[in-house]
Structure formats: C-alpha cells, structure tokens
Enzyme design. Structure first.
Site, mmCIF file in Angstrom:
data_model
loop_
_atom_site.group_PDB
_atom_site.id
_atom_site.type_symbol
_atom_site.label_atom_id
_atom_site.label_comp_id
_atom_site.label_asym_id
_atom_site.label_seq_id
_atom_site.Cartn_x
_atom_site.Cartn_y
_atom_site.Cartn_z
ATOM 1 C CD GLU A 47 -42.561 -37.476 70.845
ATOM 2 O OE1 GLU A 47 -43.281 -38.461 71.087
ATOM 3 O OE2 GLU A 47 -42.374 -36.548 71.662
ATOM 4 C CG ASP A 51 -46.312 -38.467 64.679
ATOM 5 O OD1 ASP A 51 -46.528 -39.673 64.879
ATOM 6 O OD2 ASP A 51 -47.221 -37.657 64.371
ATOM 7 C CD GLU A 119 -43.467 -40.751 66.758
ATOM 8 O OE1 GLU A 119 -43.650 -39.853 67.623
ATOM 9 O OE2 GLU A 119 -44.391 -41.385 66.228
#
Length: 160
Positions: A47, A51, A119
C-alpha cells in the site's frame, strides 16, 4: 469457492494477470492475520508503494492533460482522483471485500477500509511488472483518457 479460483477471478476483474501470485496474496492480506505469525507479509508495505505510484501516474496525467492549470489546481484535481472516496469506488468496482483475507477478529462486512487495498494492488502490480503495467491498471480503473494528441503533446505520450 477456493482461494485459487477467487484470485483468478480477481485478476480477470482487474484486468491484470500476476506473474508472481504471492504478490497478489500479500496485497489482499489484512494485518489481522499476523496474530499467530508476525512475519506474515500483509498489504501495508505494498500500500505504501502503491500510494506513491498512484500519485506519480495521476500527477503525470494531470500535468499533460491540463496544460493551463497551475500547481494549486493540479493538486486539487489529484486529491480528488486519489482520495479515499475515489479509492472506495474502485474497491467496490473490483469487489475487493470479497477477496481480502482477514484474521478471525475482523468482520468482512463491517470493515470499512477496503479502499486501502486499492493501493496495495497497484504496489503489487508495480513490483510484478513495473511502471508501464501499473499505468495501464490505473488508467483502466480510473478511466483516465487523454485529451491531448501527439501533435499537441510534441509527440510525447505520457501514459501508454
């Protein structure tokens, strides 16, 4: 339905087939599974990476598709395209809540953080195949279309 079939269906839904299926497993594993094994990889690191990839791809897209926009306008547009509301829409489209592996203490239907896994999927695709495939995934899921042509972009195509 077994886990392998669920993962196969997810890959069809998202439009990307993983070379290393363990990356997809990790991207869809909630940290509540670490109760008995703290070394178990979960979605959080992917994640983090996803991002950054998402922000870069969306920033690049906006930069080239809104040539008259200033930094503030571009930042607002990026925020709208990358915020949790938009990611929740993507998570719903992918039916992510049906694919996440939770520990016993988490109730799938009550859990509200499904958008966090969008993400992690992007991060997993990035590790599995690099930036080009990540861009394709983001373009597809976010339905990003280019408003420029090679003639007005100096022949430079940003997101292929």
């Amino acid at each position: 339905m077994n886990r392998a079939e669920l993962l196969r269906r997810f890959q069809v839904t998202c439009g990307y087939t993983f070379k290393n299926i363990r990356l997809l497993e990790e991207a869809l594993t909630h940290d509540s599974n670490r109760v008995n094994d703290n070394s178990l990889p979960t979605y959080q690191r992917l994640e983090f990476l996803g991002d950054s990839v998402l922000n870069l791809v969306v920033s690049e897209y906006l930069f080239h598709n809104y040539p008259g926009a200033d930094e503030g306008e571009l930042s607002k547009k990026r925020e709208k395209l990358t915020d949790s509301t938009k990611q929740a829409q993507i998570a719903e489209k992918l039916k992510l809540k049906d694919h996440i592996v939770f520990g016993q203490g988490v109730q799938r239907d009550i859990y509200a953080g499904h958008h966090d896994f969008v993400e992690s999927i992007i991060g997993a695709v990035y590790i599995d195949s690099g930036m080009d495939e990540s861009k394709k995934l983001i373009r597809r899921l976010w339905e990003l279309t280019d408003s420029y042509t090679p003639n007005n972009a100096g022949g430079y195509c940003v997101i292929s």
